[in-house]
Motif scaffolding. Structure first.
Motif, PDB file in Angstrom:
ATOM      1  N   PHE A 153     -11.733 -30.199  33.932  1.00  0.00           N
ATOM      2  CA  PHE A 153     -10.457 -30.872  34.143  1.00  0.00           C
ATOM      3  C   PHE A 153      -9.415 -30.475  33.098  1.00  0.00           C
ATOM      4  O   PHE A 153      -8.301 -30.064  33.435  1.00  0.00           O
ATOM      5  CB  PHE A 153     -10.667 -32.392  34.128  1.00  0.00           C
ATOM      6  N   ALA A 154      -9.777 -30.594  31.821  1.00  0.00           N
ATOM      7  CA  ALA A 154      -8.813 -30.328  30.750  1.00  0.00           C
ATOM      8  C   ALA A 154      -8.329 -28.881  30.790  1.00  0.00           C
ATOM      9  O   ALA A 154      -7.131 -28.601  30.660  1.00  0.00           O
ATOM     10  CB  ALA A 154      -9.435 -30.648  29.396  1.00  0.00           C
ATOM     11  N   THR A 155      -9.250 -27.948  30.987  1.00  0.00           N
ATOM     12  CA  THR A 155      -8.889 -26.525  31.021  1.00  0.00           C
ATOM     13  C   THR A 155      -7.916 -26.239  32.155  1.00  0.00           C
ATOM     14  O   THR A 155      -6.925 -25.514  31.988  1.00  0.00           O
ATOM     15  CB  THR A 155     -10.152 -25.658  31.182  1.00  0.00           C
ATOM     16  N   LYS A 156      -8.184 -26.811  33.326  1.00  0.00           N
ATOM     17  CA  LYS A 156      -7.319 -26.563  34.486  1.00  0.00           C
ATOM     18  C   LYS A 156      -5.955 -27.217  34.328  1.00  0.00           C
ATOM     19  O   LYS A 156      -4.933 -26.653  34.742  1.00  0.00           O
ATOM     20  CB  LYS A 156      -8.017 -27.048  35.760  1.00  0.00           C
ATOM     21  N   VAL A 157      -5.913 -28.412  33.744  1.00  0.00           N
ATOM     22  CA  VAL A 157      -4.629 -29.077  33.502  1.00  0.00           C
ATOM     23  C   VAL A 157      -3.767 -28.237  32.572  1.00  0.00           C
ATOM     24  O   VAL A 157      -2.572 -28.016  32.821  1.00  0.00           O
ATOM     25  CB  VAL A 157      -4.842 -30.488  32.914  1.00  0.00           C
ATOM     26  N   VAL A 158      -4.358 -27.761  31.484  1.00  0.00           N
ATOM     27  CA  VAL A 158      -3.613 -26.916  30.533  1.00  0.00           C
ATOM     28  C   VAL A 158      -3.097 -25.659  31.229  1.00  0.00           C
ATOM     29  O   VAL A 158      -1.953 -25.234  31.030  1.00  0.00           O
ATOM     30  CB  VAL A 158      -4.503 -26.549  29.334  1.00  0.00           C
ATOM     31  N   ASP A 159      -3.918 -25.063  32.071  1.00  0.00           N
ATOM     32  CA  ASP A 159      -3.546 -23.838  32.773  1.00  0.00           C
ATOM     33  C   ASP A 159      -2.362 -24.084  33.714  1.00  0.00           C
ATOM     34  O   ASP A 159      -1.351 -23.371  33.677  1.00  0.00           O
ATOM     35  CB  ASP A 159      -4.752 -23.331  33.558  1.00  0.00           C
ATOM     36  N   VAL A 160      -2.465 -25.104  34.570  1.00  0.00           N
ATOM     37  CA  VAL A 160      -1.429 -25.361  35.573  1.00  0.00           C
ATOM     38  C   VAL A 160      -0.133 -25.834  34.929  1.00  0.00           C
ATOM     39  O   VAL A 160       0.951 -25.333  35.245  1.00  0.00           O
ATOM     40  CB  VAL A 160      -1.932 -26.392  36.607  1.00  0.00           C
ATOM     41  N   VAL A 161      -0.237 -26.791  34.018  1.00  0.00           N
ATOM     42  CA  VAL A 161       0.972 -27.313  33.369  1.00  0.00           C
ATOM     43  C   VAL A 161       1.644 -26.223  32.543  1.00  0.00           C
ATOM     44  O   VAL A 161       2.879 -26.157  32.467  1.00  0.00           O
ATOM     45  CB  VAL A 161       0.627 -28.538  32.499  1.00  0.00           C
ATOM     46  N   ASP A 166       5.993 -23.238  30.956  1.00  0.00           N
ATOM     47  CA  ASP A 166       6.239 -21.972  30.251  1.00  0.00           C
ATOM     48  C   ASP A 166       5.649 -20.808  31.048  1.00  0.00           C
ATOM     49  O   ASP A 166       4.649 -20.200  30.641  1.00  0.00           O
ATOM     50  CB  ASP A 166       5.623 -22.031  28.850  1.00  0.00           C
ATOM     51  N   PRO A 167       6.235 -20.487  32.204  1.00  0.00           N
ATOM     52  CA  PRO A 167       5.679 -19.415  33.039  1.00  0.00           C
ATOM     53  C   PRO A 167       5.828 -18.058  32.373  1.00  0.00           C
ATOM     54  O   PRO A 167       6.737 -17.854  31.548  1.00  0.00           O
ATOM     55  CB  PRO A 167       6.539 -19.499  34.312  1.00  0.00           C
ATOM     56  N   PRO A 168       4.954 -17.102  32.690  1.00  0.00           N
ATOM     57  CA  PRO A 168       5.089 -15.748  32.135  1.00  0.00           C
ATOM     58  C   PRO A 168       6.451 -15.154  32.507  1.00  0.00           C
ATOM     59  O   PRO A 168       6.958 -15.369  33.609  1.00  0.00           O
ATOM     60  CB  PRO A 168       3.946 -14.984  32.808  1.00  0.00           C
ATOM     61  N   GLU A 169       7.021 -14.421  31.600  1.00  0.00           N
ATOM     62  CA  GLU A 169       8.351 -13.850  31.824  1.00  0.00           C
ATOM     63  C   GLU A 169       8.335 -12.916  33.041  1.00  0.00           C
ATOM     64  O   GLU A 169       7.481 -12.038  33.163  1.00  0.00           O
ATOM     65  CB  GLU A 169       8.805 -13.081  30.580  1.00  0.00           C
ATOM     66  N   GLY A 170       9.285 -13.138  33.940  1.00  0.00           N
ATOM     67  CA  GLY A 170       9.423 -12.295  35.120  1.00  0.00           C
ATOM     68  C   GLY A 170       8.443 -12.594  36.230  1.00  0.00           C
ATOM     69  O   GLY A 170       8.479 -11.954  37.284  1.00  0.00           O
ATOM     70  N   ALA A 171       7.558 -13.563  36.024  1.00  0.00           N
ATOM     71  CA  ALA A 171       6.548 -13.876  37.035  1.00  0.00           C
ATOM     72  C   ALA A 171       7.055 -14.934  38.012  1.00  0.00           C
ATOM     73  O   ALA A 171       7.976 -15.703  37.711  1.00  0.00           O
ATOM     74  CB  ALA A 171       5.261 -14.361  36.375  1.00  0.00           C
ATOM     75  N   VAL A 172       6.463 -14.963  39.192  1.00  0.00           N
ATOM     76  CA  VAL A 172       6.742 -15.990  40.201  1.00  0.00           C
ATOM     77  C   VAL A 172       5.581 -16.989  40.188  1.00  0.00           C
ATOM     78  O   VAL A 172       4.416 -16.597  40.218  1.00  0.00           O
ATOM     79  CB  VAL A 172       6.883 -15.373  41.608  1.00  0.00           C
ATOM     80  N   VAL A 173       5.906 -18.277  40.133  1.00  0.00           N
ATOM     81  CA  VAL A 173       4.894 -19.323  40.186  1.00  0.00           C
ATOM     82  C   VAL A 173       5.074 -20.095  41.492  1.00  0.00           C
ATOM     83  O   VAL A 173       6.169 -20.580  41.797  1.00  0.00           O
ATOM     84  CB  VAL A 173       4.999 -20.287  38.988  1.00  0.00           C
ATOM     85  N   LEU A 174       4.013 -20.184  42.279  1.00  0.00           N
ATOM     86  CA  LEU A 174       4.052 -20.848  43.580  1.00  0.00           C
ATOM     87  C   LEU A 174       3.029 -21.980  43.607  1.00  0.00           C
ATOM     88  O   LEU A 174       1.928 -21.838  43.070  1.00  0.00           O
ATOM     89  CB  LEU A 174       3.738 -19.860  44.697  1.00  0.00           C
ATOM     90  N   SER A 175       3.387 -23.073  44.237  1.00  0.00           N
ATOM     91  CA  SER A 175       2.469 -24.184  44.459  1.00  0.00           C
ATOM     92  C   SER A 175       2.171 -24.248  45.948  1.00  0.00           C
ATOM     93  O   SER A 175       3.080 -24.410  46.757  1.00  0.00           O
ATOM     94  CB  SER A 175       3.084 -25.506  43.981  1.00  0.00           C
ATOM     95  N   PHE A 176       0.886 -24.119  46.307  1.00  0.00           N
ATOM     96  CA  PHE A 176       0.501 -24.001  47.717  1.00  0.00           C
ATOM     97  C   PHE A 176      -0.469 -25.100  48.144  1.00  0.00           C
ATOM     98  O   PHE A 176      -1.318 -25.540  47.378  1.00  0.00           O
ATOM     99  CB  PHE A 176      -0.171 -22.652  47.973  1.00  0.00           C
ATOM    100  N   ASP A 177      -0.327 -25.517  49.407  1.00  0.00           N
ATOM    101  CA  ASP A 177      -1.330 -26.396  50.017  1.00  0.00           C
ATOM    102  C   ASP A 177      -1.084 -26.458  51.519  1.00  0.00           C
ATOM    103  O   ASP A 177      -0.067 -25.936  52.010  1.00  0.00           O
ATOM    104  CB  ASP A 177      -1.286 -27.803  49.427  1.00  0.00           C
ATOM    105  N   GLU A 178      -2.004 -27.111  52.222  1.00  0.00           N
ATOM    106  CA  GLU A 178      -1.854 -27.308  53.665  1.00  0.00           C
ATOM    107  C   GLU A 178      -1.648 -28.797  53.957  1.00  0.00           C
ATOM    108  O   GLU A 178      -2.312 -29.646  53.363  1.00  0.00           O
ATOM    109  CB  GLU A 178      -3.093 -26.850  54.441  1.00  0.00           C
ATOM    110  N   PHE A 282      -4.835 -16.623  41.265  1.00  0.00           N
ATOM    111  CA  PHE A 282      -4.974 -18.008  41.693  1.00  0.00           C
ATOM    112  C   PHE A 282      -5.308 -18.901  40.508  1.00  0.00           C
ATOM    113  O   PHE A 282      -6.120 -18.547  39.653  1.00  0.00           O
ATOM    114  CB  PHE A 282      -6.071 -18.136  42.755  1.00  0.00           C
ATOM    115  N   HIS A 283      -4.691 -20.087  40.494  1.00  0.00           N
ATOM    116  CA  HIS A 283      -4.944 -21.099  39.466  1.00  0.00           C
ATOM    117  C   HIS A 283      -5.342 -22.381  40.190  1.00  0.00           C
ATOM    118  O   HIS A 283      -4.511 -23.000  40.870  1.00  0.00           O
ATOM    119  CB  HIS A 283      -3.699 -21.342  38.608  1.00  0.00           C
ATOM    120  N   PHE A 284      -6.591 -22.777  40.070  1.00  0.00           N
ATOM    121  CA  PHE A 284      -7.095 -23.921  40.825  1.00  0.00           C
ATOM    122  C   PHE A 284      -6.854 -25.232  40.089  1.00  0.00           C
ATOM    123  O   PHE A 284      -7.078 -25.340  38.883  1.00  0.00           O
ATOM    124  CB  PHE A 284      -8.587 -23.746  41.112  1.00  0.00           C
ATOM    125  N   THR A 285      -6.389 -26.224  40.846  1.00  0.00           N
ATOM    126  CA  THR A 285      -6.194 -27.559  40.278  1.00  0.00           C
ATOM    127  C   THR A 285      -7.554 -28.233  40.095  1.00  0.00           C
ATOM    128  O   THR A 285      -8.523 -27.881  40.768  1.00  0.00           O
ATOM    129  CB  THR A 285      -5.329 -28.427  41.204  1.00  0.00           C
TER     130      THR A 285
END
Length: 367
Positions: A153-161, A166-178, A282-285
């Motif tokens: 849980f903690a590792t994934k929260v740190v990754d997603v937040v 603070d997204p990588p410079e020039g990168a696109v961040v998308l949030s996906f679901d169905e 991919f970054h899993f919640t």
């Protein structure tokens, strides 16, 4: 704006239909109009009031239910209520109604009646409602919670937040679901528009013309939505959508996708697809933590603004309606502002876990 439950809507409509005091009926109509999406300015214009007046009655209703719509009058010096009585009311509120009452939650009226009948304490329901406001208690409302059991849980929260703040410079961040099983509901009779009454009217019964699954991705930086509907929700449809999604960006652009860890999103076929798209990661919640995915916020918005009150004569009509809404949204899309840091989230969750363990331990009564 909070969603109005069917129970609370019925309470408001009963005040309107029965009449009560004329001013209370008008206040209930104001609150109903607000939760139906009408602006404060339009409500104020229609009822000959001011916008602050509209906000006042909406706030009072959210704090105390229909009791908050009553006039707060004073006939001289207020009656003194002892600290012990105040403490008893607060304690009863937190404990909930005793089993013998058959109630699931308190209202200010029921609390005042219970105190008078069972404990010989005479206070008005207005006093109970005021005491609740003082202590920030809202027994008429109910939320939901779920604690994650994900060991990472903690590792994934740190990754997603980290991607949000603070997204990588020039990168696109998308949030996906169905959004699955979106129903094409058709009311059995045509809707009555506002011109027939003060609110739009619809029948309670409906005909169901099938369902569809909405796949959607929110671009975190801009708030723009890419969406597509599918009849089924499998890895095959997921990868078709991902293929369409990544083609919107240059082949060399770094793309980060936040999504949940369903089997359709994380299997051999998906890993094979990712190998062919090295610029996509991919970054899993965490499990049981859909609240951390920003697309869930947008799903709530499209449900309230476009789907829930719709009437669709066919599945194709529903799909066109969803597509039109996405186009409308993207015309002036704005990003959601994420403010909570990973440390703040982890601290809050840890506190919830500790309090929940105490609650379970204190209320566990083995047979």
């Amino acid at each position: 704006m909070q969603q109005l439950t069917e129970e609370r809507r019925s309470e408001l409509e009963s005040v309107v239909s029965v009449g009560y005091d004329g001013s209370e009926s008008m206040r209930a109509q104001m609150v109903l109009a607000w939760f139906d999406g009408e602006s404060a300015a339009d409500i104020a214009r229609r009822f000959g009031a001011s916008k602050p007046t509209v906000y006042k009655w909406v706030d009072r209703f959210e704090e105390a239910g229909v009791a908050g719509l009553e006039d707060r009058t004073s006939t001289g010096r207020p009656r003194s209520v002892s600290d012990s009585v105040r403490s008893r009311i607060v304690a009863l509120t937190k404990l909930g109604p005793p089993k013998e009452t058959g109630l699931t939650h308190w209202s200010s009226y029921e609390m005042a009646k219970y105190l008078r009948r069972r404990e010989g304490i005479s206070v008005s329901h207005n006093f109970v409602a005021e005491l609740w406001r003082e202590h920030g208690l809202k027994p008429h409302r109910q939320g939901t919670f779920k604690t994650s059991t994900d060991p990472e849980f903690a590792t994934k929260v740190v990754d997603v937040v980290g991607l949000y703040l603070d997204p990588p410079e020039g990168a696109v961040v998308l949030s996906f679901d169905e959004k699955t099983q979106v129903q094409a509901l058709d009311r059995t009779q045509p809707l009555l528009p506002i011109s027939f009454d003060k609110t739009e009217k619809r029948t309670h019964d409906y005909v169901r013309h099938g369902t569809t699954n909405l796949f959607a991705a929110l671009e975190v930086l801009t708030g723009k939505i890419t969406g597509q509907t599918f009849h089924r929700k499998r890895t095959k449809e997921f990868l078709r959508f991902m293929e369409r999604l990544v083609k919107r960006y240059p082949a060399e652009q770094e793309i980060h996708v936040v999504l949940d860890n369903l089997k359709t999103h994380n299997n051999g076929d998906v890993n094979e697809w990712l190998a062919k798209h090295p610029n996509v990661k991919f970054h899993f919640t965490p499990k049981g933590s859909s609240w951390i995915s920003q697309i869930e916020t947008w799903f709530g918005i499209i449900t309230r603004q476009s789907i829930r009150r719709g009437s669709f004569k066919s599945l194709a009509e529903l799909i066109r309606h969803i597509e039109n809404y996405i186009d409308h949204w993207n015309e002036d899309a704005e990003p959601f502002e994420w403010t909570a840091t990973a440390d703040q989230i982890l601290e809050k969750v840890a506190m919830l876990d500790r309090d929940y363990v105490k609650l379970v331990a204190n209320n566990y009564n083995p047979k």
